[in-house]
Motif scaffolding. Structure first.
Motif, PDB file in Angstrom:
ATOM      1  N   THR A   8      35.511  46.459  48.452  1.00 45.33           N
ATOM      2  CA  THR A   8      35.867  45.889  47.161  1.00 45.33           C
ATOM      3  C   THR A   8      34.687  45.946  46.204  1.00 45.33           C
ATOM      4  O   THR A   8      33.575  45.576  46.576  1.00 45.33           O
ATOM      5  CB  THR A   8      36.313  44.426  47.318  1.00 45.33           C
ATOM      6  N   PRO A   9      34.922  46.373  44.976  1.00 44.59           N
ATOM      7  CA  PRO A   9      33.845  46.332  43.974  1.00 44.59           C
ATOM      8  C   PRO A   9      33.371  44.900  43.747  1.00 44.59           C
ATOM      9  O   PRO A   9      34.133  43.951  43.940  1.00 44.59           O
ATOM     10  CB  PRO A   9      34.522  46.881  42.717  1.00 44.59           C
ATOM     11  N   THR A  10      32.136  44.749  43.358  1.00 47.22           N
ATOM     12  CA  THR A  10      31.581  43.420  43.098  1.00 47.22           C
ATOM     13  C   THR A  10      31.685  43.085  41.615  1.00 47.22           C
ATOM     14  O   THR A  10      31.599  43.964  40.765  1.00 47.22           O
ATOM     15  CB  THR A  10      30.109  43.349  43.522  1.00 47.22           C
ATOM     16  N   PRO A  11      31.854  41.796  41.300  1.00 45.92           N
ATOM     17  CA  PRO A  11      31.898  41.401  39.894  1.00 45.92           C
ATOM     18  C   PRO A  11      30.520  41.568  39.259  1.00 45.92           C
ATOM     19  O   PRO A  11      29.510  41.217  39.870  1.00 45.92           O
ATOM     20  CB  PRO A  11      32.286  39.930  39.927  1.00 45.92           C
ATOM     21  N   ILE A  35      42.244  37.476  33.523  1.00 44.06           N
ATOM     22  CA  ILE A  35      43.214  36.838  34.414  1.00 44.06           C
ATOM     23  C   ILE A  35      43.524  35.439  33.888  1.00 44.06           C
ATOM     24  O   ILE A  35      42.633  34.581  33.844  1.00 44.06           O
ATOM     25  CB  ILE A  35      42.657  36.752  35.847  1.00 44.06           C
ATOM     26  N   PRO A  36      44.773  35.186  33.495  1.00 48.45           N
ATOM     27  CA  PRO A  36      45.129  33.846  33.007  1.00 48.45           C
ATOM     28  C   PRO A  36      44.929  32.790  34.088  1.00 48.45           C
ATOM     29  O   PRO A  36      45.201  33.021  35.265  1.00 48.45           O
ATOM     30  CB  PRO A  36      46.616  33.982  32.653  1.00 48.45           C
ATOM     31  N   LEU A  97      40.386  38.327  43.596  1.00 50.11           N
ATOM     32  CA  LEU A  97      40.327  38.357  42.130  1.00 50.11           C
ATOM     33  C   LEU A  97      40.668  39.757  41.605  1.00 50.11           C
ATOM     34  O   LEU A  97      41.382  39.894  40.608  1.00 50.11           O
ATOM     35  CB  LEU A  97      38.938  37.945  41.624  1.00 50.11           C
ATOM     36  N   TYR A  98      40.180  40.774  42.280  1.00 50.18           N
ATOM     37  CA  TYR A  98      40.479  42.149  41.877  1.00 50.18           C
ATOM     38  C   TYR A  98      41.989  42.402  41.991  1.00 50.18           C
ATOM     39  O   TYR A  98      42.607  42.975  41.089  1.00 50.18           O
ATOM     40  CB  TYR A  98      39.697  43.135  42.758  1.00 50.18           C
ATOM     41  N   PHE A  99      42.580  41.955  43.099  1.00 52.87           N
ATOM     42  CA  PHE A  99      44.021  42.086  43.310  1.00 52.87           C
ATOM     43  C   PHE A  99      44.799  41.395  42.186  1.00 52.87           C
ATOM     44  O   PHE A  99      45.730  41.970  41.620  1.00 52.87           O
ATOM     45  CB  PHE A  99      44.383  41.483  44.675  1.00 52.87           C
ATOM     46  N   LEU A 100      44.428  40.148  41.864  1.00 51.68           N
ATOM     47  CA  LEU A 100      45.120  39.424  40.790  1.00 51.68           C
ATOM     48  C   LEU A 100      45.020  40.170  39.466  1.00 51.68           C
ATOM     49  O   LEU A 100      46.001  40.272  38.730  1.00 51.68           O
ATOM     50  CB  LEU A 100      44.544  38.008  40.618  1.00 51.68           C
ATOM     51  N   GLN A 106      53.001  43.043  38.020  1.00 55.14           N
ATOM     52  CA  GLN A 106      53.873  42.900  39.191  1.00 55.14           C
ATOM     53  C   GLN A 106      53.956  41.444  39.640  1.00 55.14           C
ATOM     54  O   GLN A 106      55.031  40.946  39.976  1.00 55.14           O
ATOM     55  CB  GLN A 106      53.339  43.784  40.308  1.00 55.14           C
ATOM     56  N   LEU A 107      52.830  40.735  39.627  1.00 52.36           N
ATOM     57  CA  LEU A 107      52.806  39.340  40.050  1.00 52.36           C
ATOM     58  C   LEU A 107      53.612  38.454  39.101  1.00 52.36           C
ATOM     59  O   LEU A 107      54.348  37.565  39.545  1.00 52.36           O
ATOM     60  CB  LEU A 107      51.367  38.840  40.171  1.00 52.36           C
ATOM     61  N   TRP A 108      53.499  38.694  37.793  1.00 50.40           N
ATOM     62  CA  TRP A 108      54.288  37.919  36.829  1.00 50.40           C
ATOM     63  C   TRP A 108      55.773  38.165  37.047  1.00 50.40           C
ATOM     64  O   TRP A 108      56.584  37.231  37.018  1.00 50.40           O
ATOM     65  CB  TRP A 108      53.915  38.256  35.390  1.00 50.40           C
TER      66      TRP A 108
END
Length: 136
Positions: A8-11, A35-36, A97-100, A106-108
């Motif tokens: 996973t990439p880092t923030p 990300i809301p 967080l990356y996934f969200l 799609q999640l909404w």
């Protein structure tokens, strides 16, 4: 270590925007997400929201106006937000967080479908938790 998944990439930056209620995250691979807070809250990785297994998820409602009161680092793999409704048990790894951020649309859509199936409105107050049964 990037997160729970070493690929996973880092923030590179995390910015809390209280007025617009979004967490802005830029990752090392160039991805940039807004990300809301509501999305973070309704998809919190905590057991309180996700349950302890498939089919035990608790549909979250009334979270549109939720604020992010604090964001505490957890090791070098994630953060733990404290939301204005008192929820503070979910640990958001960098990969989550990356996934969200990457799957917001799609999640909404999934959230709206689950609301419709349950026959509840997005802004409805959360239903009271049922008292545990004592088996009598």
């Amino acid at each position: 270590m990037a997160g729970l998944n070493s690929d996973t990439p880092t923030p590179q930056s995390l910015t809390v925007h209280g007025q617009s209620r979004v967490l802005e995250v830029s990752f090392s691979d160039g991805a940039h997400f807004r990300i809301p807070f509501e999305l973070m809250r309704i998809y919190s990785p905590s057991a309180e929201v996700q349950g302890h297994g498939p089919g035990q998820e608790v549909l979250q409602t009334g979270k549109r106006q939720v604020q992010l009161e604090s964001l505490e680092p957890i090791g070098n793999y994630g953060v733990q937000p404290r939301f204005s409704d008192g929820h503070d048990t979910g640990i958001f790894s960098w990969d989550y967080l990356y996934f969200l951020g990457a799957k917001q649309e799609q999640l909404w859509a999934d959230y709206e479908r689950r609301l419709q199936e349950a026959g509840v409105e997005r802004d409805a107050p959360m239903a009271a938790k049922a008292a545990p049964s004592c088996g009598h």
